[in-house]
Enzyme design. Structure first.
Site, short mmCIF file in Angstrom:
data_model
loop_
_atom_site.label_atom_id
_atom_site.label_comp_id
_atom_site.label_asym_id
_atom_site.label_seq_id
_atom_site.Cartn_x
_atom_site.Cartn_y
_atom_site.Cartn_z
N TYR A 1 4.17 -9.65 15.72
CA TYR A 1 4.38 -8.59 14.72
C TYR A 1 4.96 -7.34 15.39
O TYR A 1 5.97 -6.79 14.92
CB TYR A 1 3.04 -8.27 14.03
CG TYR A 1 3.05 -7.00 13.21
CD1 TYR A 1 3.70 -6.94 11.98
CD2 TYR A 1 2.41 -5.84 13.67
CE1 TYR A 1 3.71 -5.77 11.23
CE2 TYR A 1 2.40 -4.68 12.92
CZ TYR A 1 3.06 -4.64 11.71
OH TYR A 1 3.07 -3.48 10.98
N TYR B 1 6.75 -7.63 6.83
CA TYR B 1 5.82 -8.74 7.09
C TYR B 1 4.68 -8.10 7.88
O TYR B 1 4.86 -7.71 9.04
CB TYR B 1 6.52 -9.82 7.90
CG TYR B 1 5.66 -11.03 8.17
CD1 TYR B 1 5.89 -12.24 7.52
CD2 TYR B 1 4.60 -10.97 9.07
CE1 TYR B 1 5.09 -13.35 7.76
CE2 TYR B 1 3.79 -12.07 9.31
CZ TYR B 1 4.04 -13.25 8.66
OH TYR B 1 3.25 -14.35 8.89
N THR B 2 3.49 -7.97 7.26
CA THR B 2 2.41 -7.21 7.89
C THR B 2 1.20 -8.06 8.29
O THR B 2 0.19 -7.50 8.72
CB THR B 2 1.92 -6.07 6.95
OG1 THR B 2 1.54 -6.66 5.70
CG2 THR B 2 2.98 -5.02 6.72
N GLN C 1 0.83 -1.22 0.00
CA GLN C 1 0.00 0.00 0.00
C GLN C 1 0.86 1.26 0.00
O GLN C 1 0.71 2.15 -0.84
CB GLN C 1 -0.88 0.04 1.25
CG GLN C 1 -1.81 -1.13 1.42
CD GLN C 1 -2.74 -0.90 2.59
OE1 GLN C 1 -3.76 -0.24 2.44
NE2 GLN C 1 -2.41 -1.42 3.76
N VAL C 2 1.79 1.32 0.96
CA VAL C 2 2.63 2.53 1.08
C VAL C 2 3.66 2.58 -0.05
O VAL C 2 3.89 3.65 -0.63
CB VAL C 2 3.31 2.56 2.47
CG1 VAL C 2 4.33 3.69 2.55
CG2 VAL C 2 2.25 2.72 3.57
N LYS D 1 8.66 -5.65 14.72
CA LYS D 1 8.84 -4.27 14.25
C LYS D 1 9.71 -3.48 15.24
O LYS D 1 10.55 -2.67 14.84
CB LYS D 1 7.48 -3.58 14.07
CG LYS D 1 6.61 -4.15 12.97
CD LYS D 1 7.18 -4.01 11.56
CE LYS D 1 7.22 -2.58 11.07
NZ LYS D 1 7.72 -2.52 9.67
N ASP E 1 14.16 -9.64 -2.43
CA ASP E 1 13.53 -10.42 -1.36
C ASP E 1 14.30 -10.17 -0.07
O ASP E 1 15.48 -10.52 0.05
CB ASP E 1 13.56 -11.91 -1.74
CG ASP E 1 12.84 -12.77 -0.71
OD1 ASP E 1 12.65 -12.30 0.44
OD2 ASP E 1 12.49 -13.91 -1.05
N LEU E 2 13.61 -9.58 0.89
CA LEU E 2 14.30 -9.14 2.12
C LEU E 2 14.69 -10.30 3.04
O LEU E 2 15.34 -10.08 4.06
CB LEU E 2 13.43 -8.13 2.88
CG LEU E 2 13.24 -6.79 2.17
CD1 LEU E 2 12.33 -5.87 2.99
CD2 LEU E 2 14.57 -6.08 1.93
N1 NAP Z 1 -0.94 -1.90 7.19
C1 NAP Z 1 -1.07 -1.32 8.39
O1 NAP Z 1 -2.18 -1.21 8.93
C2 NAP Z 1 0.14 -0.77 9.11
C3 NAP Z 1 -0.02 -0.21 10.38
C4 NAP Z 1 1.10 0.29 11.04
C5 NAP Z 1 2.34 0.25 10.44
N2 NAP Z 1 2.46 -0.32 9.21
C6 NAP Z 1 3.80 -0.38 8.62
O2 NAP Z 1 3.80 0.45 7.47
C7 NAP Z 1 4.64 -0.10 6.46
C8 NAP Z 1 3.86 -0.22 5.15
O3 NAP Z 1 2.73 -1.06 5.35
P1 NAP Z 1 1.74 -1.43 4.16
O4 NAP Z 1 0.37 -1.32 4.71
O5 NAP Z 1 2.10 -0.70 2.92
O6 NAP Z 1 2.07 -2.98 4.01
P2 NAP Z 1 1.62 -3.98 2.85
O7 NAP Z 1 0.59 -3.37 1.98
O8 NAP Z 1 1.35 -5.28 3.52
O9 NAP Z 1 2.95 -4.09 1.98
C9 NAP Z 1 4.08 -4.74 2.47
C10 NAP Z 1 4.97 -5.03 1.29
O10 NAP Z 1 6.09 -5.74 1.79
C11 NAP Z 1 6.41 -6.72 0.84
N3 NAP Z 1 7.14 -7.83 1.41
C12 NAP Z 1 6.72 -8.78 2.27
N4 NAP Z 1 7.68 -9.69 2.46
C13 NAP Z 1 8.74 -9.29 1.72
C14 NAP Z 1 10.03 -9.82 1.48
N5 NAP Z 1 10.44 -10.96 2.03
N6 NAP Z 1 10.87 -9.14 0.65
C15 NAP Z 1 10.46 -8.00 0.07
N7 NAP Z 1 9.25 -7.46 0.23
C16 NAP Z 1 8.40 -8.11 1.05
C17 NAP Z 1 5.06 -7.21 0.31
O11 NAP Z 1 5.28 -7.86 -0.91
P3 NAP Z 1 4.10 -8.57 -1.74
O12 NAP Z 1 3.34 -7.44 -2.39
O13 NAP Z 1 4.80 -9.42 -2.72
O14 NAP Z 1 3.29 -9.33 -0.74
C18 NAP Z 1 4.30 -5.90 0.21
O15 NAP Z 1 4.48 -5.32 -1.06
C19 NAP Z 1 5.15 -1.42 7.03
O16 NAP Z 1 6.41 -1.22 7.60
C20 NAP Z 1 4.17 -1.76 8.12
O17 NAP Z 1 4.76 -2.56 9.14
C21 NAP Z 1 1.40 -0.80 8.52
#
Ligand code: NAP
Length: 299
Positions: free
Chosen positions: A124, A60-61, A12-13, A128, A35-36
């Site tokens: 999780y 990893y979310t 998303q971000v 983090k 791949d992280l």
């Molecule tokens: N979502 C929330 O509600 C939330 C709340 C608080 C903080 N955050 C933090 O905000 C940040 C952005 O969140 P978001 O909502 O954008 O998360 P998201 O939509 O789940 O996106 C996470 C991305 O990380 C990628 N990823 C997962 N495993 C990976 C790996 N092994 N190597 C490389 N990439 C990998 C995923 O790849 P794929 O597309 O291939 O799956 C996905 O594109 C994160 O740090 C999260 O912890 C999120």
């Protein structure tokens, strides 16, 4: 021109950032490209690209799944964050990294400030927090942004689930005793663009951890009511009566009524004053953030 390496571009971000950072040279990489979990690949790719800034929204979310996959959650959220920080430090580059409200246990009465004690109650959250600590230990110029309840036009999220369910059902039961700020990926990306333009990695007082959410607060129940209300208002404005949500009643339930594998903090409210004070950056209210997303979501 600053060269930026962006991870997780299909998240998303990550997706919102790629779109909004158009004025920079951005190398935006998907999981397939970087791949992280593969430390060797991280080192090779960062050394190859030689960015001035690494922005790392990849994570990893899957909060509930992490309870049964702690090694993978820690590999991506902690070990990879450390390796990215070490590689950035080698290049004298800066790191912008994302963290979460889930580093807190949610027992505080008022909104959390960055100096409050952390005590994550889920795998999780712990992974983090370990990522944050690893970045600080490397000691490079960094900005850690703790955000919350992220949703947007792109990706799977609460907004999309509610819009879908509101079209299918007459009534919904949504948790009403967890409080925080829904934060749109678009608001996050707009604010990160401002940070990138003003951040001087040499200014040590800018390095640190910041709360970074849309302004204001609500519960998941309050958020779902606002989603349906804004959705129906927009459908009416556009004169698309057939798209009006079917839902009649959204009732508030307790966290205990909706058990999940991972515990979640009851209080996720984050005070964003430090961000405003140091960078003069402020995200819009969560209702304004939703309006912005809704306009693009429905069209
Ligand atoms: N979502 C929330 O509600 C939330 C709340 C608080 C903080 N955050 C933090 O905000 C940040 C952005 O969140 P978001 O909502 O954008 O998360 P998201 O939509 O789940 O996106 C996470 C991305 O990380 C990628 N990823 C997962 N495993 C990976 C790996 N092994 N190597 C490389 N990439 C990998 C995923 O790849 P794929 O597309 O291939 O799956 C996905 O594109 C994160 O740090 C999260 O912890 C999120």
């Amino acid at each position: 021109m600053k060269k930026i390496l962006l991870t997780g571009v299909n998240g998303q971000v990550g997706h919102a950032l790629k779109t909004k950072l158009a004025d920079y040279e951005v190398l935006a990489l998907s999981r397939e490209q970087l791949d992280l979990t593969k430390t060797h690949d991280i080192k090779r790719i960062v050394r190859d690209i030689k960015p001035n800034i690494i922005i790392n929204p990849a994570a990893y979310t899957a909060v509930d799944k992490a309870e049964s996959e702690p090694e993978l959650a820690f590999a991506i959220n902690a070990t990879a964050a450390q390796v990215l920080a070490e590689e950035a430090a080698r290049l004298d580059a800066g790191l912008i990294h994302f963290s979460t409200d889930y580093v807190y246990d949610g027992t505080k009465i008022s909104a959390y400030v960055e100096t409050d004690e952390v005590n994550p109650v889920s795998v999780y959250g712990k992974s983090k927090l370990a990522g944050e600590a690893a970045i600080r230990a490397v000691g490079l110029p960094h900005i850690i942004l703790r955000t919350s309840w992220v949703y947007g036009v792109y990706g799977k999220n609460f907004l999309k689930t509610i819009v879908r369910l509101a079209a299918e059902r007459d009534s919904l039961r949504i948790v009403g005793d967890q409080f925080g700020a829904p934060t749109s990926s678009e608001s996050i990306a707009d604010a990160v663009v401002q940070l990138v333009s003003t951040w001087q990695a040499t200014q040590e007082n800018q390095t640190g951890t910041y709360h970074f959410t849309n302004d204001g607060e609500t519960s998941w129940h309050g958020f779902s009511c606002e989603i349906v209300s804004q959705y129906n208002a927009l459908v009416k404005e556009k004169d698309w009566p057939t798209l009006k949500a079917k839902i009649e009643n959204i009732s508030a339930i307790t966290t205990a009524d909706y058990p999940t594998p991972a515990a979640r903090p009851a209080n996720s409210r984050l005070n964003n004053a430090k961000l405003k004070q140091v960078f003069n950056v402020q995200l819009p209210t969560w209702q304004q953030g939703l309006q912005q997303v809704m306009q693009n979501f429905i069209i």
